[in-house]
Design a protein around this motif. Structure first.
Motif, short mmCIF file in Angstrom:
data_model
loop_
_atom_site.label_atom_id
_atom_site.label_comp_id
_atom_site.label_asym_id
_atom_site.label_seq_id
_atom_site.Cartn_x
_atom_site.Cartn_y
_atom_site.Cartn_z
N UNK A 178 0.92 -1.17 0.00
CA UNK A 178 -0.03 0.01 0.04
C UNK A 178 1.01 1.42 0.08
N UNK A 179 0.35 2.51 -0.69
CA UNK A 179 1.10 3.48 -0.96
C UNK A 179 2.21 3.88 0.42
N UNK A 180 3.44 3.81 0.13
CA UNK A 180 4.37 4.31 1.05
C UNK A 180 4.94 3.55 2.35
N UNK A 181 4.04 2.28 2.11
CA UNK A 181 4.42 1.27 3.24
C UNK A 181 5.06 0.17 3.22
N UNK A 182 5.33 -0.71 3.98
CA UNK A 182 5.81 -1.91 3.83
C UNK A 182 5.29 -3.06 2.75
N UNK A 183 6.07 -3.63 2.15
CA UNK A 183 5.55 -4.95 1.35
C UNK A 183 4.99 -5.82 2.42
N UNK A 184 3.78 -6.11 2.14
CA UNK A 184 3.25 -7.06 3.27
C UNK A 184 3.03 -8.16 2.57
N UNK A 185 3.05 -9.56 3.12
CA UNK A 185 2.60 -10.79 2.82
C UNK A 185 1.16 -11.14 2.85
N UNK A 186 0.58 -11.73 1.81
CA UNK A 186 -0.61 -12.20 1.69
C UNK A 186 -1.03 -13.52 1.85
N UNK A 187 -0.19 -14.30 0.80
CA UNK A 187 -0.37 -15.55 1.00
C UNK A 187 0.45 -16.47 0.32
#
Lengths: 115, 114
Positions: A38-47
């Motif tokens: 999401x804009x400007x935030x960390x890359x986050x795991x989904x699945x």
């Protein structure tokens, strides 16, 4: 060797519509991962898929997101209905091995904009 | 739970100057550490990784990183920056044990000035 490919590269949809993102992993890679930034935030795991099975879907935000991996090859991520907060860049990655230290190869991402 | 902190959101460096990007992590017993780079319009590319052994790791494009367990750090360095190094850099931790997902920092954007 072809890398991880994602389609489309960009998608602009209206709130309430449906979008399906596709990922083709590197041939022979059993492991497939989806991440989101999401804009400007960390890359986050989904699945995480191992072949056609969902190994870990703890990062999926809610039940508007549905991921599938038919036959253990390509994967799709459907968002239905899309909300404004779903905007971001969706990355797919694949790896040959599982467990500690496996190298994940990333695709270029799909930029999703929900208006 | 694991976490990664990249304290610098944006760094500007002159071409030819040295570059150091900071990364601190919070993780379990044995971290697996990675640095990725994303150039404009491109996907994430692995620069280097640390699993065990020598704590100074060499990567592609002239980058290196040093693992310091006592400081929980994995800083990325390059002695002389080229204009093509302008990109966003991500530090990541994992997978560890049966936990396969990578945890990323928020990224550091590097601008290279002539």
């Amino acid at each position: 060797e072809a890398g991880v490919t994602q389609f489309p590269s960009h998608s602009v949809i209206e709130k309430g519509q449906t979008v399906t993102l596709r990922c083709d992993p590197i041939s022979g890679h059993d492991n497939l991962y989806w991440y989101r930034r999401v804009m400007g935030k960390e890359i986050k795991f989904l699945l995480h898929f191992v072949k056609e099975s969902k190994q870990d879907e703890s990062g999926m935000p809610n039940n508007r997101f549905l991921a599938e991996r038919t036959g253990g090859t390509y994967s799709t991520l459907k968002v239905q209905p899309a909300e404004l907060e779903d905007s971001g860049v969706y990355f797919c990655a694949s790896s040959q091995r599982t467990g500690g230290g496996n190298e994940q190869y990333f695709g270029p991402g799909t930029r999703l904009t929900v208006t | 739970a694991q976490s990664v902190t990249q304290p610098d959101i944006h760094i500007t460096v002159s071409e030819g100057a040295s570059l150091e990007l900071r990364c601190n992590y919070s993780y379990g017993a044995t971290p697996y550490l990675f640095w990725y780079v994303q150039s404009p319009g491109q996907g994430l590319q692995l620069l280097l990784k640390y699993f065990s052994g020598d704590t100074l790791v060499q990567g592609i494009k002239g980058f290196e990183a040093e693992f310091k367990r006592s400081q929980s750090s994995f800083n990325l360095r390059k002695p002389s920056v080229h204009w093509s190094d302008a990109a966003e850099y991500f530090c990541a931790v994992g997978p560890w044990s049966n936990d396969y997902k990578l945890s990323f920092g928020a990224g550091t954007t590097v601008t290279v000035r002539a």
